[in-house]
Design an enzyme around this catalytic site. Structure first.
Site, PDB file in Angstrom:
ATOM      1  N   ASP A   1      84.222  28.873  29.351  1.00  0.00           N
ATOM      2  CA  ASP A   1      82.784  29.101  29.528  1.00  0.00           C
ATOM      3  C   ASP A   1      82.274  28.130  30.589  1.00  0.00           C
ATOM      4  O   ASP A   1      82.150  26.932  30.337  1.00  0.00           O
ATOM      5  CB  ASP A   1      82.046  28.871  28.212  1.00  0.00           C
ATOM      6  CG  ASP A   1      80.541  29.122  28.334  1.00  0.00           C
ATOM      7  OD1 ASP A   1      80.091  29.504  29.428  1.00  0.00           O
ATOM      8  OD2 ASP A   1      79.838  28.930  27.330  1.00  0.00           O
TER       9      ASP A   1
ATOM     10  N   HIS B   1      82.099  32.658  27.782  1.00  0.00           N
ATOM     11  CA  HIS B   1      80.803  32.520  27.107  1.00  0.00           C
ATOM     12  C   HIS B   1      80.718  33.434  25.890  1.00  0.00           C
ATOM     13  O   HIS B   1      79.839  33.248  25.042  1.00  0.00           O
ATOM     14  CB  HIS B   1      79.694  32.846  28.112  1.00  0.00           C
ATOM     15  CG  HIS B   1      78.343  32.318  27.748  1.00  0.00           C
ATOM     16  ND1 HIS B   1      78.092  30.993  27.438  1.00  0.00           N
ATOM     17  CD2 HIS B   1      77.137  32.940  27.650  1.00  0.00           C
ATOM     18  CE1 HIS B   1      76.819  30.827  27.174  1.00  0.00           C
ATOM     19  NE2 HIS B   1      76.210  31.989  27.283  1.00  0.00           N
TER      20      HIS B   1
ATOM     21  N   SER C   1      74.251  30.562  23.292  1.00  0.00           N
ATOM     22  CA  SER C   1      73.705  30.362  24.633  1.00  0.00           C
ATOM     23  C   SER C   1      72.299  29.752  24.514  1.00  0.00           C
ATOM     24  O   SER C   1      72.158  28.667  23.966  1.00  0.00           O
ATOM     25  CB  SER C   1      73.696  31.677  25.403  1.00  0.00           C
ATOM     26  OG  SER C   1      73.497  31.457  26.777  1.00  0.00           O
TER      27      SER C   1
END
Length: 686
Positions: free
Chosen positions: A628, A660, A547
């Site tokens: 995601d 994610h 991320s």
């Protein structure tokens, strides 16, 4: 050091972690197959605690959850699995009279419904038989009403309405039309449904009657999507109303964080906004035992999801509010009242730990009730608390502590003890150094398993996501430092500027500064680690992140490539400008960059990894989940394309069904095999 730290943290499994010279290392398969303790709930009289235990069938690639119970008054009592768990059971909630436990189960045709366990007889009865899954629920204090949350089309007055509106035949066309955001959120496309609340009367045997729609016409989700739960709605003490948190944002939903607390009668009439004056986030209402005060958490800055939570007390009779603990520079999670109504309890991140705190409701004085480690769920007893706690070298276990007797925490569970008895955990310690602006910055060092001080070890340099987050002293089930320690790596983790648990100013400092202040902290933290720990082999090190951590890996590739033999980027951002148009929760990118991409183009380009691709040369493994929608797949494909076009050694691992996060057990093991294989290839001794 290891034993002393574990005693400080109160770890339940310290006695079984004594290891030989060459004990078994901890592996990714060990991690994903561990039983997970969670969601403790103490009975109203304080005698029992019921909790959940998640287990994994690795071969079937499935997980299931069961309810376990402990008699807190019986000396030496062992946890007992409740037979009512057969078929699956989760979300245990006690009836106010303590005679029953309500829970969720999908045993009825696969749909999640509410069941009621009679504690005395052990018999479970199905409470709801709705056409749709129940996501969360609450039982009224008087035991006469159940409120459930289900995903429903908000214009429908009843649950039956939704079913009748469905066409009899599947249409041949497959096009979907959207006229506003969200088009998709987290890992699902919008289909017109909202999390809605319904009230159902309970008869004498605890079986639910016909539902009444409490949030009819409310254009918002309660609980919130995608991670909301039953802490976002509650009954008033008189059992006549429900208070819930919801964002009614219409077309601004994708860039608004204005959640309000609403109160509505059980007939669905007379809804009132209790927090209309605050245009930021309000949530988590809990009522004092005497019913006179409603406590809740509130942010102050609209559009900022990582603002500090303030604790607000509202006088139920007059509506007047006041904040408490205003000088406490921490951000509390879910609140709970003590039985005497004098104290509020909450967990909060605190300098690399997550502790349980007691907040005096009158003076606002804050006292830490736990030490090192990560406190997860907790539930108060009449004189203390039961809570889960984990740490970098121990998965969560259940503890009980009596505040009145001023006793030390006592472990209640030792799940996983047999399978972990021969594991050699990497020893760990927290360190600090002077980072950006001379500020104190903290980090963790985890030694390899079976550590030999005479050897030099390759390094996994882990970079957390968020970016307003922290790896900290916790047992992570995705970025678990012990999986690298078990594979023979030393691990370094830095809580750079922007991390949580060090004060709101520290957290705020990353906004608008993604590529400079955190990078300075990472560089200085790496230098400090190399100087402090002589066993780190700085010539055999790789940087990894997901991320925001994946963004930082891309940024490092063009701005700090020198120390790294390889990089790993999981769901990371490649183009910050396009991220502002393609992610779903726009408030995040707009806050971090001071506005939209068209109003603040320079801010989006200032730290854009895509602008530095010409400098990329470090081998990189790119990983992406197909579902995601926070950091969409094109970001990963663009990263891999840039690497391939630059003829940089690179590899792309794609999970079509993951979001994610990588959640499925066998996918997680594959993830670790690929990552560790990549590290091994590039850090092997020559």
């Amino acid at each position: 050091m290891k034993t002393a730290f574990r005693l400080l943290a109160g770890g339940a499994v310290s006695a079984v972690l004594c290891t030989g010279a060459f004990a078994a290392p901890f592996t990714a398969k060990d991690m994903v197959t561990l039983d997970r303790v969670g969601d403790p709930r103490v009975s109203p009289d304080g005698r029992y605690v019921v909790y959940t235990l998640r287990t994994v069938d690795y071969e079937a690639n499935k997980a299931s959850t069961a309810l376990w119970m402990i008699d807190l008054r019986a000396k030496g009592a062992k946890p007992t699995r409740l037979a009512a768990s057969d078929g699956g059971a989760s979300s245990p909630r006690w009836a106010a009279d303590g005679k029953a436990v309500y829970f969720l189960s999908g045993r009825d045709g696969g749909k999640s419904q509410v069941f009621r366990l009679d504690v005395a007889s052990g018999r479970a009865t199905q409470v709801t038989k709705l056409a749709k899954d129940v996501g969360a629920f609450a039982v009224a204090p008087d035991g006469k009403t159940l409120v459930v949350s289900v995903a429903d089309r908000s214009p429908c007055p009843t649950l039956v309405c939704t079913i009748k509106q469905a066409p009899d035949e599947t249409p041949k066309s497959t096009g979907e039309v959207h006229d506003r955001l969200f088009v998709r959120h987290w890992d699902a496309w919008a289909n017109g449904e909202r999390n809605q609340l319904f009230a159902l009367p309970l008869d004498a045997s605890g079986v639910a009657g016909a539902p009444t729609h409490l949030t009819q016409g409310v254009d918002g989700d309660t609980p919130s999507m995608p991670f909301g739960d039953d802490s976002e709605f509650t009954f008033t003490p008189d059992s006549r109303s429900v208070v819930y948190s919801v964002r009614i944002a219409g077309r601004t939903e994708a860039w608004s964080t204005n959640f309000d607390l609403w109160q509505v009668g059980l007939d669905g009439q007379g809804a009132v906004n209790l927090t209309e004056a605050n245009k930021a986030w309000d949530t988590g209402a809990v009522f004092s035992p005497d019913g006179r005060t409603m406590a809740y958490r509130a942010m102050k800055r609209p559009g900022f999801e990582a603002d500090r939570w303030q604790i607000v007390l509202r006088d139920v009779a007059t509506g007047k509010t006041r904040e408490i603990a205003t000088d406490w520079d921490r951000s509390p999670d879910t609140l709970a009242w003590s039985t005497d109504g004098k104290t509020l309890y909450a967990t909060a991140q605190d300098v690399g730990q997550t502790r349980l705190f007691a907040i005096d409701a009158k003076s606002g004085k804050v006292t830490a009730r736990t030490g090192a480690g990560h406190v997860g769920g907790f539930s108060l007893t009449p004189t203390g608390v039961v809570y889960t706690q984990d740490e970098l070298a121990s998965p969560a276990q259940l503890f009980v502590q009596d505040f009145k007797a001023k006793s030390m925490p006592r472990p209640l569970t030792d799940h996983n003890a047999d399978r972990l008895k021969d594991v050699d955990w990497g020893e760990y310690e927290q360190f600090s150094f002077a980072g950006w602006n001379g500020d104190k910055v903290h980090g963790y060092l985890i030694k390899p398993a079976n550590f030999d001080p005479a050897k030099k070890y390759p390094v996994a340099f882990l970079i957390h996501g968020g970016p307003q987050s922290s790896f900290g002293n916790m047992f992570h089930y995705r970025w678990n430092a012990q999986t690298y320690a078990g594979a023979g790596y030393a691990v370094v983790m830095i809580d750079f500027h922007g991390s949580t648990g060090y004060g709101q100013g520290f957290t705020d400092s990353i906004s608008g500064h993604w590529g400079d202040r955190p990078l300075e902290d990472l560089r200085k933290g790496w230098d400090h680690a190399l100087k402090t720990y002589g066993f780190l082999d700085g010539d055999r090190a790789c940087a990894l992140g997901g991320s925001y951590g994946g963004y930082m890996v891309n940024w490092i590739a063009g701005n700090w490539a020198e120390p790294w033999k390889c990089l790993v980027n999981h769901d990371g951002i490649f183009d910050t400008r396009f991220m502002g148009y393609s992610t779903e929760e726009l408030w995040f990118t707009e806050w971090e960059n001071g506005g939209t991409p068209y109003d603040q183009p320079e801010a989006y380009e200032r730290f854009n990894p895509a602008n530095h691709v010409k400098s990329w040369k470090t081998p990189m493994l790119v990983i992406q989940g197909g579902r995601d929608y926070r950091v969409p797949t094109d970001q990963a494909i663009a990263t891999f394309t840039a690497l391939q076009r630059r003829e940089v050694d690179s590899r792309f691992l794609y999970f079509p069904e993951e979001n994610h996060w990588v959640l499925r057990a066998q996918n997680s093991v594959q993830w670790h095999e690929e990552v560790l294989g990549w590290l091994g290839k590039h850090t092997a001794e020559k």
